[in-house]
Every structure is written in structure tokens, then in C-alpha cells.
Motif scaffolding. Structure first.
Motif, PDB file in Angstrom:
ATOM      1  N   ILE A 153       0.841  -1.203   0.000  1.00 51.60           N
ATOM      2  CA  ILE A 153       0.000   0.000   0.000  1.00 51.60           C
ATOM      3  C   ILE A 153       0.877   1.255   0.000  1.00 51.60           C
ATOM      4  O   ILE A 153       1.772   1.397   0.825  1.00 51.60           O
ATOM      5  CB  ILE A 153      -0.939   0.010   1.216  1.00 51.60           C
ATOM      6  CG1 ILE A 153      -1.878  -1.189   1.157  1.00 51.60           C
ATOM      7  CG2 ILE A 153      -1.713   1.318   1.301  1.00 51.60           C
ATOM      8  CD1 ILE A 153      -2.654  -1.431   2.421  1.00 51.60           C
ATOM      9  N   VAL A 154       0.590   2.148  -0.936  1.00 52.82           N
ATOM     10  CA  VAL A 154       1.297   3.422  -1.032  1.00 52.82           C
ATOM     11  C   VAL A 154       0.279   4.539  -0.848  1.00 52.82           C
ATOM     12  O   VAL A 154      -0.768   4.542  -1.494  1.00 52.82           O
ATOM     13  CB  VAL A 154       1.998   3.575  -2.403  1.00 52.82           C
ATOM     14  CG1 VAL A 154       2.588   4.966  -2.553  1.00 52.82           C
ATOM     15  CG2 VAL A 154       3.057   2.502  -2.585  1.00 52.82           C
ATOM     16  N   GLN A 203       8.549   4.136   5.207  1.00 55.69           N
ATOM     17  CA  GLN A 203       9.397   4.911   4.321  1.00 55.69           C
ATOM     18  C   GLN A 203       8.598   6.147   3.916  1.00 55.69           C
ATOM     19  O   GLN A 203       7.452   6.029   3.462  1.00 55.69           O
ATOM     20  CB  GLN A 203       9.748   4.089   3.089  1.00 55.69           C
ATOM     21  CG  GLN A 203      10.445   4.852   2.007  1.00 55.69           C
ATOM     22  CD  GLN A 203      10.578   4.038   0.732  1.00 55.69           C
ATOM     23  OE1 GLN A 203      10.155   2.897   0.640  1.00 55.69           O
ATOM     24  NE2 GLN A 203      11.160   4.643  -0.278  1.00 55.69           N
ATOM     25  N   PHE A 204       9.190   7.327   4.088  1.00 57.75           N
ATOM     26  CA  PHE A 204       8.563   8.596   3.719  1.00 57.75           C
ATOM     27  C   PHE A 204       9.382   9.259   2.621  1.00 57.75           C
ATOM     28  O   PHE A 204      10.614   9.239   2.669  1.00 57.75           O
ATOM     29  CB  PHE A 204       8.527   9.562   4.916  1.00 57.75           C
ATOM     30  CG  PHE A 204       7.713   9.089   6.075  1.00 57.75           C
ATOM     31  CD1 PHE A 204       6.388   9.459   6.199  1.00 57.75           C
ATOM     32  CD2 PHE A 204       8.282   8.288   7.050  1.00 57.75           C
ATOM     33  CE1 PHE A 204       5.639   9.032   7.288  1.00 57.75           C
ATOM     34  CE2 PHE A 204       7.534   7.850   8.135  1.00 57.75           C
ATOM     35  CZ  PHE A 204       6.212   8.220   8.252  1.00 57.75           C
ATOM     36  N   GLU A 238      13.174  14.314  -0.474  1.00 54.81           N
ATOM     37  CA  GLU A 238      13.779  14.045   0.837  1.00 54.81           C
ATOM     38  C   GLU A 238      13.269  12.688   1.297  1.00 54.81           C
ATOM     39  O   GLU A 238      12.059  12.435   1.267  1.00 54.81           O
ATOM     40  CB  GLU A 238      13.383  15.124   1.847  1.00 54.81           C
ATOM     41  CG  GLU A 238      13.842  16.513   1.461  1.00 54.81           C
ATOM     42  CD  GLU A 238      13.362  17.563   2.445  1.00 54.81           C
ATOM     43  OE1 GLU A 238      13.445  17.327   3.674  1.00 54.81           O
ATOM     44  OE2 GLU A 238      12.884  18.613   1.977  1.00 54.81           O
ATOM     45  N   HIS A 239      14.175  11.816   1.735  1.00 55.67           N
ATOM     46  CA  HIS A 239      13.828  10.447   2.120  1.00 55.67           C
ATOM     47  C   HIS A 239      14.057  10.237   3.618  1.00 55.67           C
ATOM     48  O   HIS A 239      15.086  10.657   4.151  1.00 55.67           O
ATOM     49  CB  HIS A 239      14.692   9.440   1.350  1.00 55.67           C
ATOM     50  CG  HIS A 239      14.512   9.501  -0.129  1.00 55.67           C
ATOM     51  ND1 HIS A 239      13.666   8.664  -0.803  1.00 55.67           N
ATOM     52  CD2 HIS A 239      15.060  10.313  -1.063  1.00 55.67           C
ATOM     53  CE1 HIS A 239      13.708   8.937  -2.089  1.00 55.67           C
ATOM     54  NE2 HIS A 239      14.547   9.946  -2.273  1.00 55.67           N
ATOM     55  N   GLY A 296       4.533  11.338   0.652  1.00 57.04           N
ATOM     56  CA  GLY A 296       4.101  10.001   0.295  1.00 57.04           C
ATOM     57  C   GLY A 296       4.760   9.032   1.256  1.00 57.04           C
ATOM     58  O   GLY A 296       5.850   9.305   1.763  1.00 57.04           O
ATOM     59  N   PHE A 297       4.091   7.918   1.534  1.00 53.92           N
ATOM     60  CA  PHE A 297       4.702   6.939   2.428  1.00 53.92           C
ATOM     61  C   PHE A 297       4.129   5.554   2.192  1.00 53.92           C
ATOM     62  O   PHE A 297       3.057   5.389   1.620  1.00 53.92           O
ATOM     63  CB  PHE A 297       4.569   7.343   3.901  1.00 53.92           C
ATOM     64  CG  PHE A 297       3.164   7.598   4.372  1.00 53.92           C
ATOM     65  CD1 PHE A 297       2.364   6.567   4.836  1.00 53.92           C
ATOM     66  CD2 PHE A 297       2.643   8.880   4.377  1.00 53.92           C
ATOM     67  CE1 PHE A 297       1.070   6.803   5.292  1.00 53.92           C
ATOM     68  CE2 PHE A 297       1.357   9.133   4.821  1.00 53.92           C
ATOM     69  CZ  PHE A 297       0.571   8.087   5.285  1.00 53.92           C
ATOM     70  N   LYS A 298       4.902   4.569   2.659  1.00 51.37           N
ATOM     71  CA  LYS A 298       4.473   3.173   2.617  1.00 51.37           C
ATOM     72  C   LYS A 298       5.154   2.430   3.749  1.00 51.37           C
ATOM     73  O   LYS A 298       6.219   2.828   4.221  1.00 51.37           O
ATOM     74  CB  LYS A 298       4.781   2.523   1.273  1.00 51.37           C
ATOM     75  CG  LYS A 298       6.245   2.276   0.989  1.00 51.37           C
ATOM     76  CD  LYS A 298       6.496   1.617  -0.347  1.00 51.37           C
ATOM     77  CE  LYS A 298       6.381   0.145  -0.394  1.00 51.37           C
ATOM     78  NZ  LYS A 298       7.116  -0.675   0.508  1.00 51.37           N
ATOM     79  N   ALA A 299       4.514   1.367   4.176  1.00 46.16           N
ATOM     80  CA  ALA A 299       5.078   0.537   5.235  1.00 46.16           C
ATOM     81  C   ALA A 299       6.201  -0.331   4.664  1.00 46.16           C
ATOM     82  O   ALA A 299       6.118  -0.808   3.532  1.00 46.16           O
ATOM     83  CB  ALA A 299       3.998  -0.348   5.855  1.00 46.16           C
TER      84      ALA A 299
END
Length: 141
Positions: A42-43, A64-65, A83-84, A104-107
């Protein structure tokens, strides 16, 4: 103001453990919600706010962002400076995403959980909500 990590800490003794975030000033917070991701596919991307600030606390697992400041809020360029951040629950850190950013982020782990704090109420947030296609700036894996 750039995005930043607000470091917390942890303490434990025979009574159990304690995670704390004393440097996180919660005075501007108006609402809190929790997002859960059952798996790593999932994103949630891209959503941003010109005026609203958000803070993200990973309470379980890892996320992760990817963040950016768009060059144009109506028709942004596909080339942006990204930027990560990768944050695990045991990092004891709050990610502050200031106004003017898109996120944006995902597990990175199944059943990860994220607590989100906002300085806008829901109705004001809806008036400051900008969304873009999830594949616009980053190839999520």
C-alpha cells in the motif's frame, strides 16, 4: 522550515518501558489519527498542504517517507528534489512535515502503524488538500 526529525527517547526498568517525545511541542495540534498498513504494497502518495503542518510518529513497524516542496501546486514539474526518511517504531522519532510540502509513504513491514498529528481541523484541512498521482515523482517498491 525544512522537514525534520524530532528525536525522542526511551527508558525501561523492572516496571516496563516508556517512550517519550519531550521535544515535540504539541501546542499547535488540533487533531490526531492513526493509519494502519496491513502489508508493504500500500502506497499513500501524494498529498500535500500549503498551510497545514503534520507530524508522523511510527508506533509499530517501519515506514518509508518521501517528501518534496513542489515548484507549482497546480501543474508541478515531474523533476523535484526528494527528501527520504525511513523510520522504525523503535527509533523514537517524530517526523515534522511543515506547510508547503507534499508527502508520500508506505510501510516497510506488515501491520505497521502510524500516528498522525495535524495543526488544522478536518474542515480547514480539506480546503488545503492537494493530491497528485502516486507515480509522479517516485517509483515505490
Amino acid at each position: 522550515m525544512p522537514a525534520q526529525l524530532i528525536k525522542g527517547g526511551a527508558y525501561s526498568d523492572e516496571r516496563g518501558g516508556l517512550r517519550y517525545f519531550n521535544a515535540f511541542d504539541m501546542q499547535p495540534v488540533k487533531r490526531v489519527y492513526i493509519i494502519t498498513h496491513p502489508d508493504e504494497t500500500i502506497v499513500r502518495a501524494w498529498q500535500g498542504h500549503q498551510k497545514e503542518t503534520k507530524w508522523f510518529l511510527v508506533t509499530k513497524g517501519c515506514f518509508q517517507f518521501v517528501l518534496l516542496q513542489p515548484d507549482n501546486w497546480v501543474n508541478p514539474s515531474p523533476q523535484q528534489n526528494l527528501e527520504h526518511f525511513t523510520i522504525h517504531a523503535n527509533d523514537n522519532a517524530v517526523l515534522q512535515v511543515p506547510a508547503g510540502y507534499v508527502n508520500g509513504f508506505k510501510a516497510n513491514e506488515p501491520d505497521s502503524e502510524l500516528m498522525v498529528f495535524s495543526d488544522f481541523g478536518l474542515e480547514d484541512s480539506k480546503q488545503d488538500d492537494f493530491r497528485f498521482d502516486s507515480s509522479l515523482w517516485y517509483k515505490w517498491q
